[in-house]
Write a protein that holds these residues in place. Structure first.
Motif, PDB file in Angstrom:
ATOM      1  N   ALA A   1      25.873  15.558  38.756  1.00  0.00           N
ATOM      2  CA  ALA A   1      26.224  14.331  39.550  1.00  0.00           C
ATOM      3  C   ALA A   1      25.109  14.096  40.688  1.00  0.00           C
ATOM      4  O   ALA A   1      24.958  13.181  40.909  1.00  0.00           O
ATOM      5  CB  ALA A   1      27.550  14.697  40.228  1.00  0.00           C
ATOM      6  N   VAL A   2      24.605  15.038  41.202  1.00  0.00           N
ATOM      7  CA  VAL A   2      23.491  15.111  42.303  1.00  0.00           C
ATOM      8  C   VAL A   2      22.182  14.331  41.537  1.00  0.00           C
ATOM      9  O   VAL A   2      21.595  13.514  42.260  1.00  0.00           O
ATOM     10  CB  VAL A   2      23.236  16.565  42.741  1.00  0.00           C
ATOM     11  CG1 VAL A   2      21.880  16.371  43.783  1.00  0.00           C
ATOM     12  CG2 VAL A   2      24.252  17.222  43.676  1.00  0.00           C
ATOM     13  N   PHE A   3      21.769  14.989  40.509  1.00  0.00           N
ATOM     14  CA  PHE A   3      20.529  14.276  39.866  1.00  0.00           C
ATOM     15  C   PHE A   3      20.929  12.955  39.573  1.00  0.00           C
ATOM     16  O   PHE A   3      19.786  12.027  39.630  1.00  0.00           O
ATOM     17  CB  PHE A   3      20.446  15.211  38.424  1.00  0.00           C
ATOM     18  CG  PHE A   3      19.184  14.887  37.685  1.00  0.00           C
ATOM     19  CD1 PHE A   3      17.958  15.222  38.139  1.00  0.00           C
ATOM     20  CD2 PHE A   3      19.420  13.778  36.750  1.00  0.00           C
ATOM     21  CE1 PHE A   3      16.719  14.958  37.407  1.00  0.00           C
ATOM     22  CE2 PHE A   3      18.187  13.513  36.036  1.00  0.00           C
ATOM     23  CZ  PHE A   3      16.891  14.022  36.557  1.00  0.00           C
ATOM     24  N   ALA A   4      21.909  12.374  39.096  1.00  0.00           N
ATOM     25  CA  ALA A   4      21.948  11.037  38.474  1.00  0.00           C
ATOM     26  C   ALA A   4      22.519   9.949  39.861  1.00  0.00           C
ATOM     27  O   ALA A   4      22.111   8.841  39.818  1.00  0.00           O
ATOM     28  CB  ALA A   4      23.438  10.824  37.601  1.00  0.00           C
ATOM     29  N   LEU A   5      23.142  10.623  40.849  1.00  0.00           N
ATOM     30  CA  LEU A   5      23.640   9.784  41.912  1.00  0.00           C
ATOM     31  C   LEU A   5      23.223   9.807  43.218  1.00  0.00           C
ATOM     32  O   LEU A   5      23.457   8.902  44.096  1.00  0.00           O
ATOM     33  CB  LEU A   5      25.297  10.159  41.813  1.00  0.00           C
ATOM     34  CG  LEU A   5      26.038  10.023  40.560  1.00  0.00           C
ATOM     35  CD1 LEU A   5      27.534  10.190  40.880  1.00  0.00           C
ATOM     36  CD2 LEU A   5      26.062   8.471  39.955  1.00  0.00           C
ATOM     37  N   LEU A   6      22.679  10.909  43.852  1.00  0.00           N
ATOM     38  CA  LEU A   6      22.263  11.111  45.123  1.00  0.00           C
ATOM     39  C   LEU A   6      21.204  10.393  45.315  1.00  0.00           C
ATOM     40  O   LEU A   6      20.014  10.706  44.894  1.00  0.00           O
ATOM     41  CB  LEU A   6      22.041  12.470  45.409  1.00  0.00           C
ATOM     42  CG  LEU A   6      21.811  12.886  47.002  1.00  0.00           C
ATOM     43  CD1 LEU A   6      22.871  12.153  47.860  1.00  0.00           C
ATOM     44  CD2 LEU A   6      21.705  14.296  47.052  1.00  0.00           C
ATOM     45  N   LYS A   7      21.162   9.651  46.411  1.00  0.00           N
ATOM     46  CA  LYS A   7      19.884   8.824  47.101  1.00  0.00           C
ATOM     47  C   LYS A   7      19.925   9.531  48.358  1.00  0.00           C
ATOM     48  O   LYS A   7      20.489   9.194  49.252  1.00  0.00           O
ATOM     49  CB  LYS A   7      20.072   7.447  47.133  1.00  0.00           C
ATOM     50  CG  LYS A   7      20.108   6.673  45.678  1.00  0.00           C
ATOM     51  CD  LYS A   7      19.864   5.277  45.567  1.00  0.00           C
ATOM     52  CE  LYS A   7      19.966   4.642  44.248  1.00  0.00           C
ATOM     53  NZ  LYS A   7      20.008   3.164  44.542  1.00  0.00           N
ATOM     54  N   GLU A   8      18.722  10.433  48.727  1.00  0.00           N
ATOM     55  CA  GLU A   8      18.659  10.974  49.887  1.00  0.00           C
ATOM     56  C   GLU A   8      18.384  10.311  51.208  1.00  0.00           C
ATOM     57  O   GLU A   8      18.265  10.540  52.339  1.00  0.00           O
ATOM     58  CB  GLU A   8      17.827  12.235  49.696  1.00  0.00           C
ATOM     59  CG  GLU A   8      16.110  11.526  49.646  1.00  0.00           C
ATOM     60  CD  GLU A   8      15.251  12.913  49.272  1.00  0.00           C
ATOM     61  OE1 GLU A   8      14.070  12.768  49.493  1.00  0.00           O
ATOM     62  OE2 GLU A   8      15.552  13.910  48.771  1.00  0.00           O
ATOM     63  N   ALA A   9      17.816   8.900  51.007  1.00  0.00           N
ATOM     64  CA  ALA A   9      17.584   7.903  52.065  1.00  0.00           C
ATOM     65  C   ALA A   9      17.760   6.490  51.608  1.00  0.00           C
ATOM     66  O   ALA A   9      17.743   6.159  50.387  1.00  0.00           O
ATOM     67  CB  ALA A   9      16.090   8.137  52.552  1.00  0.00           C
ATOM     68  N   PRO A  10      18.077   5.425  52.567  1.00  0.00           N
ATOM     69  CA  PRO A  10      18.149   4.265  52.089  1.00  0.00           C
ATOM     70  C   PRO A  10      17.103   3.536  51.599  1.00  0.00           C
ATOM     71  O   PRO A  10      15.814   3.944  51.824  1.00  0.00           O
ATOM     72  CB  PRO A  10      18.748   3.618  53.783  1.00  0.00           C
ATOM     73  CG  PRO A  10      19.031   4.696  54.470  1.00  0.00           C
ATOM     74  CD  PRO A  10      18.189   5.981  53.950  1.00  0.00           C
ATOM     75  N   PRO A  11      17.199   2.604  50.622  1.00  0.00           N
ATOM     76  CA  PRO A  11      16.132   2.058  50.143  1.00  0.00           C
ATOM     77  C   PRO A  11      15.453   1.001  51.174  1.00  0.00           C
ATOM     78  O   PRO A  11      15.998   0.705  52.376  1.00  0.00           O
ATOM     79  CB  PRO A  11      16.716   1.069  49.120  1.00  0.00           C
ATOM     80  CG  PRO A  11      18.190   1.060  49.456  1.00  0.00           C
ATOM     81  CD  PRO A  11      18.780   2.181  50.239  1.00  0.00           C
ATOM     82  N   GLY A  12      14.010   0.835  51.068  1.00  0.00           N
ATOM     83  CA  GLY A  12      13.271   0.005  52.019  1.00  0.00           C
ATOM     84  C   GLY A  12      12.079   0.788  52.177  1.00  0.00           C
ATOM     85  O   GLY A  12      11.824   1.837  52.009  1.00  0.00           O
ATOM     86  N   PRO A  13      11.387  -0.039  53.146  1.00  0.00           N
ATOM     87  CA  PRO A  13      10.137   0.318  53.478  1.00  0.00           C
ATOM     88  C   PRO A  13       9.943   1.286  54.652  1.00  0.00           C
ATOM     89  O   PRO A  13       8.949   1.769  55.052  1.00  0.00           O
ATOM     90  CB  PRO A  13       9.420  -0.887  54.088  1.00  0.00           C
ATOM     91  CG  PRO A  13      10.557  -1.720  54.527  1.00  0.00           C
ATOM     92  CD  PRO A  13      11.592  -1.470  53.618  1.00  0.00           C
ATOM     93  N   ALA A  14      11.208   1.791  55.287  1.00  0.00           N
ATOM     94  CA  ALA A  14      10.894   2.578  56.202  1.00  0.00           C
ATOM     95  C   ALA A  14      11.221   4.008  55.986  1.00  0.00           C
ATOM     96  O   ALA A  14      11.744   4.906  56.637  1.00  0.00           O
ATOM     97  CB  ALA A  14      12.193   2.192  57.295  1.00  0.00           C
ATOM     98  N   ALA A  15      11.256   4.430  54.687  1.00  0.00           N
ATOM     99  CA  ALA A  15      11.757   5.861  54.322  1.00  0.00           C
ATOM    100  C   ALA A  15      10.598   6.536  53.594  1.00  0.00           C
ATOM    101  O   ALA A  15      10.879   7.664  53.272  1.00  0.00           O
ATOM    102  CB  ALA A  15      12.436   5.632  53.248  1.00  0.00           C
TER     103      ALA A  15
END
Length: 446
Positions: A210-224
Motif C-alpha cells: 500500500a505504501v509503495f503504490a499509494l503514498l505521495k510524500e509531498a504535494p505535486p508541483g514545482p515547490a517540492a
C-alpha cells in the motif's frame, strides 16, 4: 470524523522579495494545501504507524506467556522491552537524518520490512537469545515510522493544522494498541504463539504494498524538490543545530516526563501488576488495558483541539498531566495493603491515558522551533525522551522485583510490586525539574 477548518497561521512560504533583489539560494518552500489529498496521504502513512504500535506493544499482553516459553524471570523479561525501546530511542536521530535526506516514503518502506522480518523471527523463536535479537530488529523498524508520518503531515498540511494531525496520528497508533490488548491477547490463547505473531508479521506485506503504490510524500508541483546535497549541513552540524535550539530540548524533556508511565505500563508491566499484584483475572486486566487505550484516544482528540487553537495551552496541559499522574500513582501505591480498590485503578488508568497525547506536545515544541530542513532531526531528538525514560523504568522495576522476590517463589507478591513501582516517581521528578528549568530559556513557552 469531521474536522473544523484550521485557523489562520503564518505560511511556510518565503517572505515577500522586493523587485530587483535576487532570490537567495536554498530549497524551495512548500505551501501545504491540506484537503482530501492531504488526508489520503496521511492515512496511508499512518497505517504503517498503527502496525508499528501493534508490533511494539505485542509483548505487553504476552509477558507471562513469554516468561513461560523462554523460562525467564522478571529481569530477563524486562530485557525484551528494554532492548526494543533502547534500539528505538537510539535510532531516532539517525532516522530523523534519513527522513531529512531521502524522504519519509523510503524510510517507511524500510521500517515495514524490518518489523515484518523481526516479528516473523520472533514468532518461531524458542530460545531467549534469538527472540531478543528479533525484538531489536522490530524496534529498529518501529523507530522509522512515527517521524516519517509527521514529516508527511508537515508537507501536506498547513502549519496550524499540524498539532491536531499529530494527535490524530497518536490516536490511530493507540488504535493499534487496542488491537493488541483485545485481539492479540485472545489470539494467543486460541491460535497459539507462532501463528499469532506470524500473522502479524505477514500483515506487513500488505502494508508495504500500500505504501509503495499509494503514498505521495509531498504535494505535486514545482515547490517540492529536495534540498541539494551540496547545500545540506554536515550530519554533526545538523544535529548540533537542532540540539542548540531550546525548543528541541524542552520538547525532549516534555516527551521524557509525560510518556513513560503509560509506556512502561502498557509495554510490559501493566498485565503482571494487575494479575499478580492486584489479584485480577486476565480478562479484567485486559479490560483495564483496553480502557487505557480508549482513554488515550479521547485525550488525543481533546489535546489536539486545544493546542491547535492556542499554543499557550501546551505547558498548562503538560503540568496538569504530570500532577494528575503523580497523584494517582502515589494514592495507589500508598493504599493500605498495596491493593487499591477497583475504582482507584480505573481512575489511574484513565489518567495514564493522557500520557501519550501529552507527550506529543514535546514534538510540537521541536516542530515549531526548527526550520523545515531539520524537522526530522529535531523531532527525532525530542522523540527519544519518553523512550529513554520508559527503558530506565522498565529496567528499574524488573531489577527491583527480582531483588524483592521471596526466595524460591514462582511469582511476585503485592508488596514487591508496590515497592518496585515506586521507582517511576524518580524519572517523574527529574523530568519535571528539567521542564521547569528549560521553560525559562523559551519565553514563548511561559
Amino acid at each position: 470524523m469531521s474536522v473544523d477548518p484550521a485557523p489562520t497561521a503564518p505560511s511556510l512560504s518565503a517572505p515577500h522579495r522586493p523587485a530587483g533583489v535576487p532570490r537567495a539560494p536554498g530549497p524551495a518552500v512548500l505551501h501545504p494545501p491540506g484537503g482530501r489529498a492531504a488526508w489520503f496521504a496521511w492515512s496511508v502513512g499512518v497505517t504503517v504507524y498503527a502496525l508499528a504500535v501493534v508490533h511494539r506493544t505485542s509483548l505487553g499482553v504476552a509477558g507471562l506467556d513469554a516468561a513461560a516459553r523462554f523460562g525467564i524471570g522478571a529481569s530477563a523479561l524486562s530485557t525484551f522491552s528494554i532492548l526494543q525501546v533502547l534500539v528505538y530511542a537510539g535510532m531516532q536521530i539517525p532516522v530523523g537524518l534519513l527522513v531529512d535526506r531521502i524522504g519519509p516514503r523510503r524510510v517507511l518502506l524500510l521500517g515495514v520490512a524490518l518489523m515484518s522480518a523481526g516479528q516473523l523471527a520472533f514468532a518461531f523463536s524458542t530460545a531467549f537469545g534469538p527472540a531478543l535479537a528479533s525484538r531489536a530488529v522490530i524496534g529498529c523498524g518501529d523507530a522509522m515510522t512515527f517521524i516519517s508520518v509527521l514529516r508527511v503531515a508537515a508537507r501536506w498540511f498547513p502549519a496550524a493544522r499540524n498539532p491536531f494531525v499529530a494527535q490524530l496520528t497518536g490516536l490511530v497508533g493507540t488504535g493499534g494498541n487496542l488491537v493488541t490488548t483485545v485481539v492479540l491477547a485472545q489470539a494467543l490463547h486460541t491460535a497459539g504463539w507462532s501463528t499469532t505473531f506470524g500473522v502479524i508479521a505477514l500483515t506487513g506485506a500488505v502494508v508495504f504494498a500500500a505504501v509503495f503504490a499509494l503514498l505521495k510524500e509531498a504535494p505535486p508541483g514545482p515547490a517540492a524538490p529536495a534540498r541539494p546535497a551540496a547545500d545540506r549541513l554536515p550530519v554533526g552540524r545538523q544535529i548540533r543545530a537542532a540540539w542548540s535550539e531550546p525548543g528541541t530540548r524542552l520538547g525532549l524533556w516534555v516527551h521524557f516526563t509525560t510518556a513513560f508511565p503509560a509506556s512502561a505500563f502498557g509495554l510490559l508491566w501493566g498485565l503482571p501488576y494487575l494479575v499478580e499484584g492486584q489479584g485480577m483475572s486476565r480478562a479484567g486486566a485486559s479490560g483495564l488495558l483496553s480502557l487505557l487505550v480508549l482513554s488515550g484516544m479521547a485525550f488525543g482528540l481533546l489535546f489536539g483541539r486545544l493546542v491547535s487553537r492556542s499554543a499557550g495551552s501546551r505547558l498548562p496541559i503538560t503540568f496538569t498531566v504530570l500532577a494528575a499522574t503523580a497523584l494517582c500513582w502515589t494514592a495507589a501505591l500508598a493504599w493500605p495493603g498495596g491493593r487499591p480498590p477497583l475504582w482507584l485503578l480505573v481512575v489511574l488508568v484513565l489518567v495514564m491515558g493522557s500520557n501519550g497525547p501529552a507527550s506529543l506536545i514535546g514534538l510540537d515544541y521541536a516542530r515549531a522551533h526548527n526550520p523545515v530542513e531539520r524537522l526530522g532531526t529535531a523531532t527525532g531528538i525530542a522523540n527519544m525522551g519518553g523512550f529513554l525514560a520508559a527503558m530506565v523504568t522498565l529496567l528499574g522495576i524488573g531489577v527491583l522485583l527480582d531483588a524483592l522476590a521471596a526466595p524460591g517463589a514462582d511469582g511476585y507478591r503485592t508488596s514487591d510490586y508496590r515497592l518496585a513501582f515506586c521507582f517511576q516517581l524518580l524519572p517523574l521528578l527529574l523530568g519535571t525539574t528539567m521542564i521547569l528549568r528549560l521553560r525559562r530559556k523559551l519565553p514563548a513557552a511561559r
